[in-house]
Write a protein that holds these residues in place. Sequence first.
Motif, mmCIF file in Angstrom:
data_model
loop_
_atom_site.group_PDB
_atom_site.id
_atom_site.type_symbol
_atom_site.label_atom_id
_atom_site.label_comp_id
_atom_site.label_asym_id
_atom_site.label_seq_id
_atom_site.Cartn_x
_atom_site.Cartn_y
_atom_site.Cartn_z
ATOM 1 N N TRP A 15 0.835 -1.189 0.000
ATOM 2 C CA TRP A 15 0.000 0.000 0.000
ATOM 3 C C TRP A 15 0.874 1.245 0.000
ATOM 4 N N GLU A 16 0.266 2.378 -0.362
ATOM 5 C CA GLU A 16 0.939 3.661 -0.296
ATOM 6 C C GLU A 16 -0.104 4.754 -0.133
ATOM 7 N N VAL A 17 0.313 5.852 0.463
ATOM 8 C CA VAL A 17 -0.520 7.035 0.606
ATOM 9 C C VAL A 17 0.273 8.221 0.098
ATOM 10 N N LYS A 18 -0.317 8.965 -0.824
ATOM 11 C CA LYS A 18 0.261 10.224 -1.287
ATOM 12 C C LYS A 18 -0.615 11.347 -0.754
ATOM 13 N N ILE A 19 0.010 12.338 -0.140
ATOM 14 C CA ILE A 19 -0.712 13.499 0.378
ATOM 15 C C ILE A 19 -0.335 14.693 -0.480
ATOM 16 N N VAL A 20 -1.350 15.424 -0.940
ATOM 17 C CA VAL A 20 -1.120 16.570 -1.815
ATOM 18 C C VAL A 20 -1.856 17.788 -1.270
ATOM 19 N N ASN A 21 -1.356 18.966 -1.654
ATOM 20 C CA ASN A 21 -2.058 20.191 -1.295
ATOM 21 C C ASN A 21 -3.154 20.466 -2.319
ATOM 22 N N ARG A 22 -3.838 21.588 -2.185
ATOM 23 C CA ARG A 22 -4.974 21.863 -3.082
ATOM 24 C C ARG A 22 -4.572 22.106 -4.520
ATOM 25 N N TRP A 23 -3.281 22.306 -4.778
ATOM 26 C CA TRP A 23 -2.787 22.469 -6.147
ATOM 27 C C TRP A 23 -2.227 21.167 -6.709
ATOM 28 N N GLY A 24 -2.311 20.090 -5.942
ATOM 29 C CA GLY A 24 -1.843 18.797 -6.408
ATOM 30 C C GLY A 24 -0.360 18.552 -6.210
ATOM 31 N N VAL A 25 0.301 19.420 -5.440
ATOM 32 C CA VAL A 25 1.731 19.257 -5.165
ATOM 33 C C VAL A 25 1.908 18.246 -4.032
ATOM 34 N N ASP A 26 2.755 17.234 -4.248
ATOM 35 C CA ASP A 26 3.025 16.228 -3.220
ATOM 36 C C ASP A 26 3.657 16.872 -1.997
ATOM 37 N N VAL A 27 3.058 16.603 -0.826
ATOM 38 C CA VAL A 27 3.626 17.115 0.422
ATOM 39 C C VAL A 27 3.935 15.999 1.412
ATOM 40 N N GLY A 28 3.434 14.795 1.170
ATOM 41 C CA GLY A 28 3.704 13.687 2.073
ATOM 42 C C GLY A 28 3.550 12.350 1.379
ATOM 43 N N TYR A 29 4.169 11.329 1.963
ATOM 44 C CA TYR A 29 4.128 9.983 1.397
ATOM 45 C C TYR A 29 4.305 8.990 2.533
ATOM 46 N N MET A 30 3.511 7.930 2.504
ATOM 47 C CA MET A 30 3.639 6.855 3.489
ATOM 48 C C MET A 30 3.470 5.526 2.770
ATOM 49 N N ASN A 31 4.241 4.530 3.185
ATOM 50 C CA ASN A 31 4.065 3.175 2.638
ATOM 51 C C ASN A 31 4.471 2.106 3.640
ATOM 52 N N ASN A 32 4.439 2.467 4.898
ATOM 53 C CA ASN A 32 4.861 1.576 5.964
ATOM 54 C C ASN A 32 3.901 1.774 7.128
ATOM 55 N N GLU A 33 3.501 0.708 7.790
ATOM 56 C CA GLU A 33 2.519 0.819 8.870
ATOM 57 C C GLU A 33 2.985 1.713 10.015
ATOM 58 N N ASN A 34 4.266 1.998 10.113
ATOM 59 C CA ASN A 34 4.787 2.872 11.158
ATOM 60 C C ASN A 34 4.938 4.325 10.708
ATOM 61 N N ASP A 35 4.696 4.597 9.415
ATOM 62 C CA ASP A 35 4.818 5.957 8.895
ATOM 63 C C ASP A 35 3.696 6.846 9.422
ATOM 64 N N THR A 36 4.036 8.116 9.633
ATOM 65 C CA THR A 36 3.055 9.135 9.993
ATOM 66 C C THR A 36 3.361 10.378 9.177
ATOM 67 N N TRP A 37 2.424 11.312 9.166
ATOM 68 C CA TRP A 37 2.657 12.603 8.515
ATOM 69 C C TRP A 37 2.322 13.686 9.516
#
Length: 75
Positions: A15-37
């Motif tokens: 799995w993976e999570v991409k976090i973006v701002n309202r303009w679609g710019v990547d600001v965060g990424y997680m792919n591990n159960e211990n990851d946080t943002w």
Amino acid sequence: EEFKLTFHTPFPFDWEVKIVNRWGVDVGYMNNENDTWDGIAMDGALCNTGVYYYQFKAEINGDYYIEHKALHIIR
């Protein structure tokens, strides 16, 4: 506070999570159960108060799952 995903199914699955701002710019990424943002962008800048979006992608037993959600930073 930090954003973290909690799963109610056993690992392993990809799995993976991409976090973006309202303009679609990547600001965060997680792919591990211990990851946080923590609201810090990948370039080290503090993210502003506001709405951000995340895309969750997973492959579970050969099935693909994609979900989009919003999260809010309130300082």
